[in-house]
Design a protein around this motif. Structure first.
Motif, PDB file in Angstrom:
ATOM      1  N   GLU A 220      30.682  11.118  24.831  1.00 16.28           N
ATOM      2  CA  GLU A 220      29.691  11.814  25.766  1.00 16.28           C
ATOM      3  C   GLU A 220      30.007  11.707  27.114  1.00 16.28           C
ATOM      4  O   GLU A 220      29.891  12.498  28.006  1.00 16.28           O
ATOM      5  CB  GLU A 220      28.337  11.430  25.394  1.00 16.28           C
ATOM      6  N   ILE A 221      30.305  10.408  27.476  1.00 18.67           N
ATOM      7  CA  ILE A 221      30.769   9.995  29.067  1.00 18.67           C
ATOM      8  C   ILE A 221      32.105  10.573  29.259  1.00 18.67           C
ATOM      9  O   ILE A 221      32.074  11.098  30.338  1.00 18.67           O
ATOM     10  CB  ILE A 221      31.059   8.166  28.966  1.00 18.67           C
ATOM     11  N   LEU A 222      33.062  10.475  28.286  1.00 18.52           N
ATOM     12  CA  LEU A 222      34.331  11.307  28.738  1.00 18.52           C
ATOM     13  C   LEU A 222      34.179  12.817  28.873  1.00 18.52           C
ATOM     14  O   LEU A 222      34.696  13.196  29.927  1.00 18.52           O
ATOM     15  CB  LEU A 222      35.323  10.869  27.797  1.00 18.52           C
ATOM     16  N   ASN A 223      33.386  13.178  28.231  1.00 16.23           N
ATOM     17  CA  ASN A 223      32.993  14.760  28.356  1.00 16.23           C
ATOM     18  C   ASN A 223      32.243  15.164  29.575  1.00 16.23           C
ATOM     19  O   ASN A 223      32.611  16.330  30.082  1.00 16.23           O
ATOM     20  CB  ASN A 223      31.980  15.288  27.268  1.00 16.23           C
ATOM     21  N   GLN A 224      31.847  14.117  30.139  1.00 13.06           N
ATOM     22  CA  GLN A 224      30.956  14.522  31.392  1.00 13.06           C
ATOM     23  C   GLN A 224      31.998  14.546  32.564  1.00 13.06           C
ATOM     24  O   GLN A 224      31.969  15.072  33.684  1.00 13.06           O
ATOM     25  CB  GLN A 224      29.926  13.318  31.758  1.00 13.06           C
ATOM     26  N   ILE A 225      32.871  13.328  32.433  1.00 14.31           N
ATOM     27  CA  ILE A 225      34.143  13.472  33.288  1.00 14.31           C
ATOM     28  C   ILE A 225      34.910  14.521  33.359  1.00 14.31           C
ATOM     29  O   ILE A 225      35.334  15.220  34.166  1.00 14.31           O
ATOM     30  CB  ILE A 225      34.967  12.224  33.110  1.00 14.31           C
TER      31      ILE A 225
END
Length: 270
Positions: A220-225
């Motif tokens: 989820e963190i990477l998807n936001q980036i």
């Protein structure tokens, strides 16, 4: 040489059809590291040689001419066979040196177009669509891939005839179009590959980061980036590996499999 049919025609439609079939059957099956497609090219041209040259010595010399190194994309090699047949029919034994230059000069440009279309573009687009549908359990994907290959085979049956009819005009008149087609196909292929990275390559981060009572999933963190960051990184890593010395595609595949298993075992990838 652009008007090659001024002399009495010796070759028939049956001869050219035979040339086409023999090239399709032999272009790859006789491939070797020394002469590559030369044996297949010679076998395809053999009935033409026997019909055009009645002198045994001339036949031997033309056999030696056609057994020399030859390599191009098999899907478009029929064009060269057809142009060769038209040249030899028109000039006879005098075409010996012309044929050498013809084959040497054409196999590279035709390979550039053929590799782009049949080695990259069609497999990338239609193969990926078919594979994706197959993964989803849709048998239409297999039908699409089968129809694409049947269409390519049908196309190959006409290449020798087109080359024979057009002779050298197919090169002089269509050179700019071939160059433009190659450039456009290359650009389209790169675009499709870029789009497929995010949809076909699967690499999900399952690691979870916890701070107190707060737990956040790494994916989820990477998807936001940037969505698709991990698949893009994986493809970039493989591309870099393939550029290294002593690194083959087989070694790269084994490396990805082992690396993926290790990351799954430690709980980073799922």
């Amino acid at each position: 040489m652009e008007n090659m049919k001024t002399n009495e025609t010796k070759l028939t439609k049956k001869d050219i059809n035979s040339l086409s079939k023999r090239w399709i059957m032999s272009s790859q099956i006789t491939w070797n590291y020394e002469k590559q497609m030369a044996v297949g090219y010679l076998w395809a041209m053999l009935p033409i040689i026997r019909k055009l040259y009645k002198d045994p010595e001339q036949q031997k010399e033309m056999l030696k001419t056609h057994i020399q190194f030859f390599n191009t994309t098999p899907h478009v090699g029929g064009f060269i066979c057809g142009i060769d047949a038209a040249t030899e029919e028109y000039e006879g034994y005098k075409a010996k040196e012309t044929v050498k230059g013809l084959k040497t000069g054409l196999m590279g440009p035709f390979a550039g177009v053929g590799d782009t279309l049949f080695g990259v573009l069609f497999p990338t687009i239609f193969g990926s669509i078919a594979a994706y549908m197959g993964q989803e359990g849709n048998m239409i994907g297999a039908i699409i891939w089968l129809l694409v290959n049947i269409s390519i085979l049908i196309f190959r049956t006409f290449t020798a005839g087109i080359g024979y009819k057009e002779g050298s005009k197919i090169i002089t008149s269509a050179k700019d179009k071939l160059d433009a087609l190659t450039a456009a196909a290359t650009l389209l292929g790169i675009t499709v590959v870029g789009a497929l990275i995010a949809t076909v390559v699967r690499a999900n981060v399952t690691a979870t980061f916890t701070s107190g009572e707060i737990s956040v999933n790494g994916q989820e963190i990477l998807n936001q980036i940037m969505p698709g960051l991990v698949p893009a990184a994986v493809v970039g890593l493989i591309y870099w590996l393939l550029g290294r010395k002593k690194m083959s595609s087989t070694k790269a595949i084994v490396f990805v499999m082992v690396f993926s298993i290790l990351l799954h075992v430690v709980g980073i990838l799922g």
